[in-house]
Design an enzyme around this catalytic site. Structure first.
Site, short mmCIF file in Angstrom:
data_model
loop_
_atom_site.label_atom_id
_atom_site.label_comp_id
_atom_site.label_asym_id
_atom_site.label_seq_id
_atom_site.Cartn_x
_atom_site.Cartn_y
_atom_site.Cartn_z
N LYS A 48 12.87 4.44 6.70
CA LYS A 48 13.68 3.55 5.90
C LYS A 48 13.73 3.96 4.43
O LYS A 48 14.58 3.52 3.67
CB LYS A 48 13.06 2.13 5.96
CG LYS A 48 12.97 1.55 7.32
CD LYS A 48 12.23 0.19 7.27
CE LYS A 48 11.85 -0.28 8.63
NZ LYS A 48 10.84 -1.35 8.57
N GLY A 49 12.79 4.79 4.02
CA GLY A 49 12.56 5.04 2.59
C GLY A 49 13.73 5.53 1.78
O GLY A 49 13.78 5.33 0.57
N GLU A 104 15.88 12.59 1.81
CA GLU A 104 14.53 12.06 2.02
C GLU A 104 14.04 11.45 0.71
O GLU A 104 14.38 11.91 -0.38
CB GLU A 104 13.63 13.22 2.49
CG GLU A 104 12.18 12.90 2.71
CD GLU A 104 11.89 11.89 3.82
OE1 GLU A 104 12.42 10.76 3.72
OE2 GLU A 104 11.11 12.20 4.73
N ASP A 105 13.22 10.42 0.81
CA ASP A 105 12.68 9.78 -0.39
C ASP A 105 11.65 10.68 -1.09
O ASP A 105 11.74 10.94 -2.27
CB ASP A 105 12.07 8.41 -0.05
CG ASP A 105 11.10 8.46 1.14
OD1 ASP A 105 10.81 9.55 1.67
OD2 ASP A 105 10.62 7.37 1.54
N ASP A 108 5.62 14.92 0.71
CA ASP A 108 4.22 14.87 0.32
C ASP A 108 3.51 16.09 0.93
O ASP A 108 3.48 17.16 0.33
CB ASP A 108 3.68 13.53 0.83
CG ASP A 108 2.27 13.22 0.41
OD1 ASP A 108 1.77 13.89 -0.50
OD2 ASP A 108 1.65 12.31 0.99
N LYS A 136 5.65 15.87 -4.12
CA LYS A 136 4.26 15.90 -4.59
C LYS A 136 3.67 17.25 -4.19
O LYS A 136 3.06 17.35 -3.12
CB LYS A 136 3.45 14.82 -3.89
CG LYS A 136 3.62 13.43 -4.41
CD LYS A 136 2.52 12.57 -3.79
CE LYS A 136 2.99 11.21 -3.47
NZ LYS A 136 2.00 10.42 -2.74
N PHE A 157 0.37 7.47 -5.42
CA PHE A 157 1.17 6.72 -4.46
C PHE A 157 2.23 5.91 -5.19
O PHE A 157 1.91 5.07 -6.03
CB PHE A 157 0.28 5.81 -3.60
CG PHE A 157 1.00 5.30 -2.40
CD1 PHE A 157 1.15 6.10 -1.27
CD2 PHE A 157 1.58 4.04 -2.39
CE1 PHE A 157 1.85 5.66 -0.15
CE2 PHE A 157 2.28 3.57 -1.27
CZ PHE A 157 2.41 4.39 -0.16
N VAL A 158 3.49 6.18 -4.87
CA VAL A 158 4.58 5.52 -5.58
C VAL A 158 5.33 4.55 -4.66
O VAL A 158 5.34 4.73 -3.44
CB VAL A 158 5.59 6.55 -6.17
CG1 VAL A 158 4.96 7.32 -7.32
CG2 VAL A 158 6.11 7.51 -5.11
N ASP A 164 7.99 2.05 0.15
CA ASP A 164 7.20 0.83 0.38
C ASP A 164 5.70 1.06 0.31
O ASP A 164 5.21 2.19 0.36
CB ASP A 164 7.51 0.26 1.77
CG ASP A 164 6.80 1.02 2.88
OD1 ASP A 164 6.88 2.26 2.90
OD2 ASP A 164 6.14 0.36 3.71
N ARG A 170 10.12 -2.18 -1.55
CA ARG A 170 11.31 -1.33 -1.38
C ARG A 170 12.45 -1.77 -2.30
O ARG A 170 13.30 -0.97 -2.67
CB ARG A 170 11.82 -1.40 0.06
CG ARG A 170 10.91 -0.74 1.07
CD ARG A 170 11.64 -0.56 2.40
NE ARG A 170 10.75 -0.33 3.52
CZ ARG A 170 10.26 0.85 3.87
NH1 ARG A 170 10.53 1.92 3.15
NH2 ARG A 170 9.47 0.97 4.92
P1 5GP Z 1 4.75 13.97 4.43
O1 5GP Z 1 4.91 14.23 5.89
O2 5GP Z 1 5.55 14.91 3.56
O3 5GP Z 1 3.29 13.94 4.04
O4 5GP Z 1 5.19 12.49 4.18
C1 5GP Z 1 6.49 12.11 3.96
C2 5GP Z 1 6.63 10.61 4.11
O5 5GP Z 1 5.42 9.95 3.72
C3 5GP Z 1 7.68 10.07 3.18
O6 5GP Z 1 8.95 10.05 3.78
C4 5GP Z 1 7.17 8.67 2.90
O7 5GP Z 1 7.60 7.80 3.92
C5 5GP Z 1 5.68 8.81 2.97
N1 5GP Z 1 5.06 8.96 1.63
C6 5GP Z 1 4.49 10.06 1.11
N2 5GP Z 1 4.04 9.84 -0.14
C7 5GP Z 1 4.36 8.56 -0.42
C8 5GP Z 1 4.19 7.74 -1.58
O8 5GP Z 1 3.65 8.11 -2.63
N3 5GP Z 1 4.66 6.47 -1.49
C9 5GP Z 1 5.27 5.97 -0.37
N4 5GP Z 1 5.68 4.73 -0.40
N5 5GP Z 1 5.45 6.73 0.75
C10 5GP Z 1 5.00 8.01 0.70
#
Ligand code: 5GP
Length: 180
Positions: A48-49, A104-105, A108, A136, A157-158, A164, A170
């Site tokens: 949903k992000g 994508e939001d 990470d 990140k 963490f944002v 969310d 959100r």
């Molecule tokens: P990754 O697989 O790259 O570690 O994670 C990606 C997903 O993790 C993002 O689409 C998001 O949903 C979640 N995520 C990663 N970091 C954050 C953060 O700082 N805040 C929030 N709310 N979600 C995050």
């Protein structure tokens, strides 16, 4: 009976204001407009992000385009990645011979996007590129090529602007940090 975990709703500290986000998205939209002129473009938002970012981004792209969404499972109530990705809502139309731009939001560890790229490749698109509002890099576990990036952020963490914590925050107009 399943009881939902209660969280304390704290005020998030502003990291990127609505004005700053608008300004950056205008630039990203102009770049995408320039790069996809004459191409059959489908913008795919990851739910949903990305829903708020997606809504602002497509309005900054001055081209004929289609939108679609992919639902992925993410963190639940935790603030660290599980590495487990599940498609909860598939695309509504085929993407073969289309130019796909994933929206994508935040990236990470990059594990979600790595999985997603493999998944979309099996659908034979003409091309797949990524537009991510935030990255990140300190947390990266795999190298992801982000063609259009909003901002690079430290390992915090944002929330807000679609992102969310435990399903909340959100609807903030800005990106904020949940401080101690
Ligand atoms: P990754 O697989 O790259 O570690 O994670 C990606 C997903 O993790 C993002 O689409 C998001 O949903 C979640 N995520 C990663 N970091 C954050 C953060 O700082 N805040 C929030 N709310 N979600 C995050």
């Amino acid at each position: 009976m399943i009881l939902e975990k209660k969280i304390e709703y704290k005020q998030a500290k502003v990291l990127f204001s609505k004005e700053k986000l608008d300004e950056r998205i205008k630039v990203l939209g102009a770049e995408i407009t320039r790069d996809y002129k004459g191409k059959d473009l489908v913008v795919v938002g990851i739910l949903k992000g990305s829903f708020i970012f997606m809504a602002d981004l497509v309005r900054a792209i001055d081209l004929p385009l289609q939108v679609d969404f992919l639902g992925l499972s993410s963190y639940g109530d935790e603030t660290s990645t599980s590495g487990v990705v599940k498609i909860t809502n598939d695309l509504s139309k085929p993407i073969d011979h289309k130019h796909v731009l994933i929206v994508e939001d935040i990236i990470d560890t990059g594990l979600t996007m790595q999985y997603l790229l493999e998944f979309l490749k099996t659908r034979s698109p003409s091309s797949v590129k990524i537009c991510a509002l935030l990255e990140k890099p300190d947390n990266a576990k795999t190298k992801i090529d982000i063609a259009y990036k909003g901002f690079t952020i430290p390992n915090e963490f944002v929330v807000g602007y679609g992102l969310d914590y435990a399903g909340l925050y959100r609807n903030l107009a800005y990106i904020g940090v949940l401080g101690a």
